[in-house]
Design a protein around this motif. Structure first.
Motif, mmCIF file in Angstrom:
data_model
loop_
_atom_site.group_PDB
_atom_site.id
_atom_site.type_symbol
_atom_site.label_atom_id
_atom_site.label_comp_id
_atom_site.label_asym_id
_atom_site.label_seq_id
_atom_site.Cartn_x
_atom_site.Cartn_y
_atom_site.Cartn_z
ATOM 1 N N ASN A 134 -30.318 9.741 37.237
ATOM 2 C CA ASN A 134 -29.592 8.610 36.666
ATOM 3 C C ASN A 134 -30.448 7.994 35.557
ATOM 4 O O ASN A 134 -31.268 7.114 35.798
ATOM 5 N N ARG A 135 -30.244 8.472 34.352
ATOM 6 C CA ARG A 135 -31.065 8.033 33.224
ATOM 7 C C ARG A 135 -30.888 6.545 32.953
ATOM 8 O O ARG A 135 -31.847 5.825 32.671
ATOM 9 N N GLY B 77 -31.391 16.763 31.260
ATOM 10 C CA GLY B 77 -31.965 15.426 31.404
ATOM 11 C C GLY B 77 -32.989 15.020 30.369
ATOM 12 O O GLY B 77 -33.779 14.101 30.602
ATOM 13 N N GLN B 78 -32.969 15.661 29.190
ATOM 14 C CA GLN B 78 -33.899 15.258 28.133
ATOM 15 C C GLN B 78 -33.402 13.942 27.516
ATOM 16 O O GLN B 78 -32.200 13.762 27.313
ATOM 17 N N SER B 79 -34.320 13.054 27.179
ATOM 18 C CA SER B 79 -33.890 11.816 26.532
ATOM 19 C C SER B 79 -35.027 11.129 25.785
ATOM 20 O O SER B 79 -36.172 11.120 26.238
ATOM 21 N N VAL B 80 -34.672 10.583 24.628
ATOM 22 C CA VAL B 80 -35.516 9.637 23.901
ATOM 23 C C VAL B 80 -34.656 8.395 23.711
ATOM 24 O O VAL B 80 -33.672 8.421 22.975
ATOM 25 N N LYS C 169 -33.187 1.131 32.788
ATOM 26 C CA LYS C 169 -33.037 -0.278 33.156
ATOM 27 C C LYS C 169 -34.203 -0.761 34.018
ATOM 28 O O LYS C 169 -34.667 -1.899 33.891
ATOM 29 N N LYS C 170 -34.686 0.112 34.880
ATOM 30 C CA LYS C 170 -35.842 -0.256 35.720
ATOM 31 C C LYS C 170 -37.095 -0.448 34.878
ATOM 32 O O LYS C 170 -37.934 -1.324 35.157
#
Length: 444
Positions: free
Chosen positions: A431-432, A405-408, A437-438
């Motif tokens: 849920n990335r 679940g890592q993300s940039v 979006k939130k």
């Protein structure tokens, strides 16, 4: 010989063969599992500075039964599984941890290292905007707090850090209780996007032409000679490489059992013509690192390259790129940095490769990096991910993504960078897309 006896001999031969195959598979699995644990514990202890008990409880869920021995004095970790597959990883300052594969520990420790100079400057600092003007701060905090909340013990999120930058300013930052702002965290496959930047720097220097065949002598006389660097960047090389982490495969062997990740991947045969198919492959990224290394006559110059030309410019003091036992960076998977430093990397791409008034990446590089790759079903660009199928997701967004679940996430139209780091065992539980979006919805 009677038919009955012949039948028994055949059954016996099959049984012995099956036993031998099963034992061989078990040994291979043990080697990869113990190597995974040794490398993970070594990096989390000596790069991230975390304690063994938390690492064992959180990181080692995939291979929880290994016997692990930590030598704090020599800064090394050994692991085996029921006495099989003993593996060892060692820590070296500036290089993080490396598995002792197909080389002696003494040879590995004698290799050159690189440490970022003490006079590292931050260049363009990330300034804070506590008021978060133009943002519904209360709702933003609620969204972020929500992904730190463990609502279901069967759906563990284990979010460790979140950073949100808006218009270049820090508007939100949160950490798990056992993680500090100065804790370097593993990006896993987000490292591929750092390899993208390294290739971009060499394109800027005129050393690499994306449209020309990859500069690899090993491929010049066979059907791989037409694979371009661009094809490698876009996971469209046509090479036969098995990306499977649930068993001994090309990916697990490359990362955990070989001396040189890129050298191993270079041996892959062609199964299709370049750009005929899209196939996600960590092997192609490590081939890119092999290409990068060959542009430097000295090993020390190669090791210094990302630090002097990228990390130092951005003030990414915490960045640690870990090499394999051959001394080549494992550009597909092994980079650590603090959440703020991962955010700086995203901000560089948001700013079209310009930092503190200096063009770091070549003009047009960010556009290239975020442009859709054919046959990828609208989800991949060039060592960055995109999301063109979900039309409710920002269509100009592009992401560095990694295991657990890592993300940039970079969204130019919103002047937004969102970093999420964690250790989510089942990524389906995070849920990335909805999380991002939130956050976008909180912008006024």
């Amino acid at each position: 010989m009677t038919n009955t006896r012949k039948f028994l001999y055949v059954v016996l031969a099959i049984a012995v063969g099956g036993l031998a195959y099963g034992l061989n598979y078990a040994v291979r699995y043990a080697h990869i599992g113990s190597s995974y644990d040794a490398k993970t514990v070594c990096s989390c202890m000596f790069v991230s500075g975390r304690d063994f008990e938390s690492i064992k409880a959180e990181e080692l869920y995939a291979v929880p039964f290994a016997d692990i021995k930590v030598d704090k004095e020599k800064q090394s970790v050994s692991a085996s599984i029921y006495g099989l597959g003993e593996s060892k990883a060692i820590f070296r300052k500036g290089l993080g941890c490396t598995l002792v594969n197909e080389i002696t520990e003494e040879e590995l420790r004698s290799q050159p290292s690189y440490t970022l100079p003490a006079d590292t400057v931050s260049g363009q600092l990330i300034s804070e905007d506590p008021k978060a003007e133009g943002v519904d701060k209360m709702e933003l905090d609620k969204v972020i707090n929500d992904i730190f909340s463990e609502k279901n013990p069967k759906e563990i999120l284990r979010t460790r850090a979140v950073i949100v930058l808006h218009k270049g300013k820090l508007i939100a930052e949160k950490y798990a209780p056992n993680i500090k702002p100065e804790t370097p965290l593993l990006g896993w496959s987000m490292t591929k996007s750092v390899t993208n930047a390294m290739i971009g720097l060499l394109v800027k220097d005129g050393k690499i032409d994306l449209e020309k065949p990859a500069p690899l002598e090993e491929w010049k006389n066979d059907d791989r000679k037409n694979i371009t660097t661009d094809a490698l960047m876009r996971m469209s090389s046509g090479l036969d490489f098995e990306e499977n982490y649930a068993k001994p495969s090309d990916a697990t062997t490359m990362l955990f059992r070989t001396k040189g990740a890129g050298a191993y991947a270079l041996q892959a045969k062609a199964k299709a013509k370049p750009f005929e198919i899209w196939s996600y492959s960590s092997g192609t990224t490590n081939i890119l690192q092999e290409i990068i290394r060959r542009q430097f006559p000295k090993h020390t110059d190669y090791l210094a390259f990302p630090h002097l030309r990228l990390f130092r410019k951005l003030g990414m003091k915490s960045a640690v790129l870990e090499p394999d036992a051959s001394g080549t960076y494992v550009g597909s998977s092994f980079m650590f940095a603090t959440a703020r430093d991962w955010a700086k990397f995203g901000q560089l791409y948001l700013q079209d490769g310009v930092w503190n008034g200096e063009r770091i990446l070549p003009e047009g590089w960010v556009k290239y990096s975020a442009s859709e790759t054919a046959h990828s079903d609208g989800k991949y660009a060039a060592q960055f991910w995109i999301e063109h199928k979900d039309k409710s997701f920002p269509q100009d967004a592009f992401m560095a993504l990694g295991f657990e679940g890592q993300s940039v996430t970079v969204i130019p139209s919103q002047e937004l960078v969102v970093v999420r780091l964690g250790c989510t065992p089942n990524e389906d539980h995070f849920n990335r897309n909805e999380f991002v979006k939130k956050i976008v919805a909180t912008l006024k």
